[in-house]
Design a protein around this motif. Structure first.
Motif, PDB file in Angstrom:
ATOM      1  N   ILE A  75       9.741  36.387  34.693  1.00  0.00           N
ATOM      2  CA  ILE A  75       9.486  37.582  33.892  1.00  0.00           C
ATOM      3  C   ILE A  75       8.157  37.479  33.150  1.00  0.00           C
ATOM      4  O   ILE A  75       7.357  38.425  33.124  1.00  0.00           O
ATOM      5  N   PHE A  76       7.912  36.314  32.540  1.00  0.00           N
ATOM      6  CA  PHE A  76       6.701  36.141  31.742  1.00  0.00           C
ATOM      7  C   PHE A  76       5.597  35.402  32.496  1.00  0.00           C
ATOM      8  O   PHE A  76       4.579  35.033  31.903  1.00  0.00           O
ATOM      9  N   GLY A  77       5.809  35.178  33.800  1.00  0.00           N
ATOM     10  CA  GLY A  77       4.841  34.420  34.582  1.00  0.00           C
ATOM     11  C   GLY A  77       3.482  35.070  34.694  1.00  0.00           C
ATOM     12  O   GLY A  77       2.477  34.382  34.944  1.00  0.00           O
ATOM     13  N   GLY A  78       3.404  36.386  34.509  1.00  0.00           N
ATOM     14  CA  GLY A  78       2.110  37.051  34.561  1.00  0.00           C
ATOM     15  C   GLY A  78       1.287  36.842  33.301  1.00  0.00           C
ATOM     16  O   GLY A  78       0.053  36.978  33.330  1.00  0.00           O
ATOM     17  N   ASP A  79       1.938  36.534  32.196  1.00  0.00           N
ATOM     18  CA  ASP A  79       1.241  36.331  30.922  1.00  0.00           C
ATOM     19  C   ASP A  79       1.145  34.862  30.526  1.00  0.00           C
ATOM     20  O   ASP A  79       0.235  34.477  29.785  1.00  0.00           O
ATOM     21  N   LEU A  80       2.085  34.058  30.995  1.00  0.00           N
ATOM     22  CA  LEU A  80       2.134  32.658  30.591  1.00  0.00           C
ATOM     23  C   LEU A  80       2.155  31.753  31.821  1.00  0.00           C
ATOM     24  O   LEU A  80       2.836  32.055  32.803  1.00  0.00           O
ATOM     25  N   ASP A  81       1.422  30.669  31.735  1.00  0.00           N
ATOM     26  CA  ASP A  81       1.488  29.625  32.739  1.00  0.00           C
ATOM     27  C   ASP A  81       2.382  28.535  32.172  1.00  0.00           C
ATOM     28  O   ASP A  81       2.012  27.837  31.224  1.00  0.00           O
ATOM     29  N   PHE A  82       3.583  28.413  32.727  1.00  0.00           N
ATOM     30  CA  PHE A  82       4.552  27.491  32.155  1.00  0.00           C
ATOM     31  C   PHE A  82       4.223  26.031  32.436  1.00  0.00           C
ATOM     32  O   PHE A  82       4.923  25.142  31.980  1.00  0.00           O
ATOM     33  N   GLN A  83       3.142  25.767  33.199  1.00  0.00           N
ATOM     34  CA  GLN A  83       2.691  24.391  33.362  1.00  0.00           C
ATOM     35  C   GLN A  83       1.756  23.965  32.236  1.00  0.00           C
ATOM     36  O   GLN A  83       1.732  22.805  31.845  1.00  0.00           O
ATOM     37  N   ARG A  84       0.965  24.907  31.699  1.00  0.00           N
ATOM     38  CA  ARG A  84      -0.071  24.491  30.750  1.00  0.00           C
ATOM     39  C   ARG A  84      -0.080  25.249  29.432  1.00  0.00           C
ATOM     40  O   ARG A  84      -0.731  24.809  28.480  1.00  0.00           O
ATOM     41  N   ASP A  85       0.646  26.378  29.343  1.00  0.00           N
ATOM     42  CA  ASP A  85       0.593  27.191  28.126  1.00  0.00           C
ATOM     43  C   ASP A  85       1.656  26.846  27.092  1.00  0.00           C
ATOM     44  O   ASP A  85       1.545  27.243  25.933  1.00  0.00           O
ATOM     45  N   LEU A  86       2.725  26.161  27.520  1.00  0.00           N
ATOM     46  CA  LEU A  86       3.803  25.875  26.569  1.00  0.00           C
ATOM     47  C   LEU A  86       3.347  24.914  25.484  1.00  0.00           C
ATOM     48  O   LEU A  86       2.577  23.984  25.738  1.00  0.00           O
ATOM     49  N   ARG A  87       3.830  25.135  24.271  1.00  0.00           N
ATOM     50  CA  ARG A  87       3.537  24.277  23.134  1.00  0.00           C
ATOM     51  C   ARG A  87       4.839  23.940  22.415  1.00  0.00           C
ATOM     52  O   ARG A  87       5.774  24.757  22.356  1.00  0.00           O
ATOM     53  N   GLU A  88       4.895  22.748  21.862  1.00  0.00           N
ATOM     54  CA  GLU A  88       6.059  22.371  21.072  1.00  0.00           C
ATOM     55  C   GLU A  88       6.222  23.344  19.911  1.00  0.00           C
ATOM     56  O   GLU A  88       5.266  23.660  19.208  1.00  0.00           O
ATOM     57  N   GLY A  89       7.429  23.837  19.744  1.00  0.00           N
ATOM     58  CA  GLY A  89       7.703  24.810  18.688  1.00  0.00           C
ATOM     59  C   GLY A  89       7.761  26.235  19.175  1.00  0.00           C
ATOM     60  O   GLY A  89       8.206  27.128  18.436  1.00  0.00           O
ATOM     61  N   ASP A  90       7.291  26.510  20.408  1.00  0.00           N
ATOM     62  CA  ASP A  90       7.450  27.855  20.971  1.00  0.00           C
ATOM     63  C   ASP A  90       8.929  28.212  20.998  1.00  0.00           C
ATOM     64  O   ASP A  90       9.788  27.348  21.243  1.00  0.00           O
ATOM     65  N   ARG A  91       9.232  29.481  20.781  1.00  0.00           N
ATOM     66  CA  ARG A  91      10.624  29.915  20.718  1.00  0.00           C
ATOM     67  C   ARG A  91      10.884  31.002  21.750  1.00  0.00           C
ATOM     68  O   ARG A  91       9.976  31.724  22.161  1.00  0.00           O
ATOM     69  N   PHE A  92      12.157  31.117  22.136  1.00  0.00           N
ATOM     70  CA  PHE A  92      12.544  32.150  23.098  1.00  0.00           C
ATOM     71  C   PHE A  92      13.946  32.641  22.775  1.00  0.00           C
ATOM     72  O   PHE A  92      14.745  31.945  22.124  1.00  0.00           O
ATOM     73  N   ALA A  93      14.229  33.843  23.204  1.00  0.00           N
ATOM     74  CA  ALA A  93      15.554  34.447  23.066  1.00  0.00           C
ATOM     75  C   ALA A  93      15.840  35.223  24.343  1.00  0.00           C
ATOM     76  O   ALA A  93      14.928  35.794  24.949  1.00  0.00           O
TER      77      ALA A  93
END
Length: 432
Positions: free
Chosen positions: A193-211
């Motif tokens: 769903i969010f793959g067009g806006d976020l690269d889950f290999q390099r964009d994730l940061r500790e503390g990011d939240r999701f629901a």
């Protein structure tokens, strides 16, 4: 009421009062007559004892049917029919009977790790019946018929529930979803769903939240599978992305922002889910030639056999072996764009030049063919044959909803957005 002393029945007290009342208004002899009537005793009811012979039940005679127990077990990766039946409590010889039934044996091949298997086993270890939910949504039942087994199917009556979960990134998306009790299938949808806006290999940061708000389906009180993500929110580097699912009257659905903007981008950020980048676009020392050269793509390290997805809708123009690329797939997209997928172990079944593929469709599998020192995917993004860095490209979004669809979308999206608000407020309360 019954008189325990003499065994006869007397009239109720209320009746005696009703007879005395009219006696006041009559002559004395009438009152005497009435009084005499009340005091008379009823004739005793004769009683006698009756004795009849009753047939004794089979249980009383000691010829009881064997007690039947309900058992259940999860099917395991290395399970055999004998091993599964033994864990269910069946006697050792039952496996041989089971294996002699070709129908029962074919049913065993429908089982996959994690499927809940239920059975009726009597106290002698005899298998009476066994059933489980098959992958096509039917309940497969294997029932004893004499010295063998028969098989039947019926449509499962599953119940749908909507669940709400939230979590925080510590190390990875899968680690966080596991901690939050979110099924892997839902985690993979989040990445899509969010793959067009976020690269889950390099964009994730500790503390990011999701629901996430998603469907689950239950059979017999047990969750049998997760369903579609209905709404989701991902907060990355203090920027929040929201998505709600909407399906139009013609059955076409997708994910949109609460304002109706399409979240689907023309291209996905990565052709592989949850892999690691082993070599970026730009100047690097070539691991084979041992020279400094411009690396014209991005390398993703992943285990051999990992699925490789098309990053955009397109047509296959090449699928075969080409020099240092090894096994290569080239897709042609609109706007003069083409994408390359190299070092594949093999191709998706039926893939050949001229095949039209959808965004996210599997086109091959990670390998080590051509000039490769280990299993990985080499991915290139070209515009009119000019090489571009796919990690920094800004991809256009697909078209928004038509104005005529917005009222229906708002009615569908508002309650889903309210659920996300509830999850966000709950998270904020935990942080305070």
């Amino acid at each position: 009421m019954l008189n325990d002393e003499d065994g006869i029945v007397a009239r109720p007290r209320g009746k005696r009062l009703r007879l005395l009342a009219p006696a006041v208004a009559v002559p004395l002899f009438g009152m005497v007559a009435a009084f005499g009537t009340v005091q008379n005793r009823l004739e005793p009811v004769p009683a006698r004892s009756v004795t009849e012979a009753l047939a004794l039940s089979a249980l009383a005679l000691g010829d009881a049917a064997p007690t039947v127990y309900f058992r259940e077990e999860r099917f395991r990766q290395d399970d055999t029919p004998a091993g599964l039946l033994q864990r269910l409590g069946a006697a050792q010889g039952e496996a041989a009977t089971f294996l002699r039934s070709s129908q029962a044996l074919r049913s065993f091949r429908l089982l996959h790790p994690g499927i809940l298997v239920r059975a009726k086993i009597d106290e002698n270890g005899r298998l009476r019946s066994l059933w489980f939910l098959a992958g096509d949504g039917t309940v497969r039942s294997i029932d004893r018929l004499g010295d063998g087994f028969g098989v039947s199917d019926q449509q499962a009556e599953v119940t749908r529930q909507v669940e709400m979960k939230s979590g925080k990134i510590e190390t990875s998306l899968f680690g966080a979803t596991d901690d939050a009790g979110i099924p892997d299938g839902v985690a993979m949808q989040l990445a899509d769903i969010f793959g067009g806006d976020l690269d889950f290999q390099r964009d994730l940061r500790e503390g990011d939240r999701f629901a996430v708000v998603f469907e689950t389906f239950y059979y017999g009180g047990q969750m049998v599978r997760s369903g579609r993500v209905l709404a989701a929110e991902f907060s990355n580097r203090k920027t929040s992305y929201r998505a709600v699912w909407f399906q139009d009257p013609w059955g076409k659905g997708g994910y949109y922002t609460p304002e109706g903007m399409n979240l689907r981008k023309a291209f996905l950020r990565s052709p592989i889910e949850f892999s690691r980048i082993t070599s970026r676009f730009g100047l690097r020392r070539d691991p084979i030639l041992k020279q400094w050269r411009t690396h014209q793509g991005v390398d993703y390290g992943a285990p051999t056999g990992t699925k490789v997805k098309s990053t955009g809708e397109g047509v296959v123009v090449f699928a075969g072996r080409r020099g240092g690329y090894g096994n290569l797939v080239v897709l042609k997209h609109r706007g003069g764009i083409s994408t390359y997928y190299a070092h594949l172990r093999n191709f998706a079944r039926g893939l050949k030049p001229g095949t039209r593929v959808a965004q996210g469709e599997t086109i091959g599998y990670v390998g080590q063919t051509g000039w490769a020192t280990g299993p990985h995917l080499h991915y290139e993004f070209r515009v009119h044959e000019g090489l571009r860095n796919p990690l920094t490209m800004r991809f256009p979004a697909a078209g928004p909803l038509a104005a005529s669809e917005l009222p229906a979308f708002k009615r569908s999206a508002e309650p889903l957005a309210a659920r996300l608000d509830l999850l966000r407020n709950s998270d904020l309360a935990l942080l305070e």
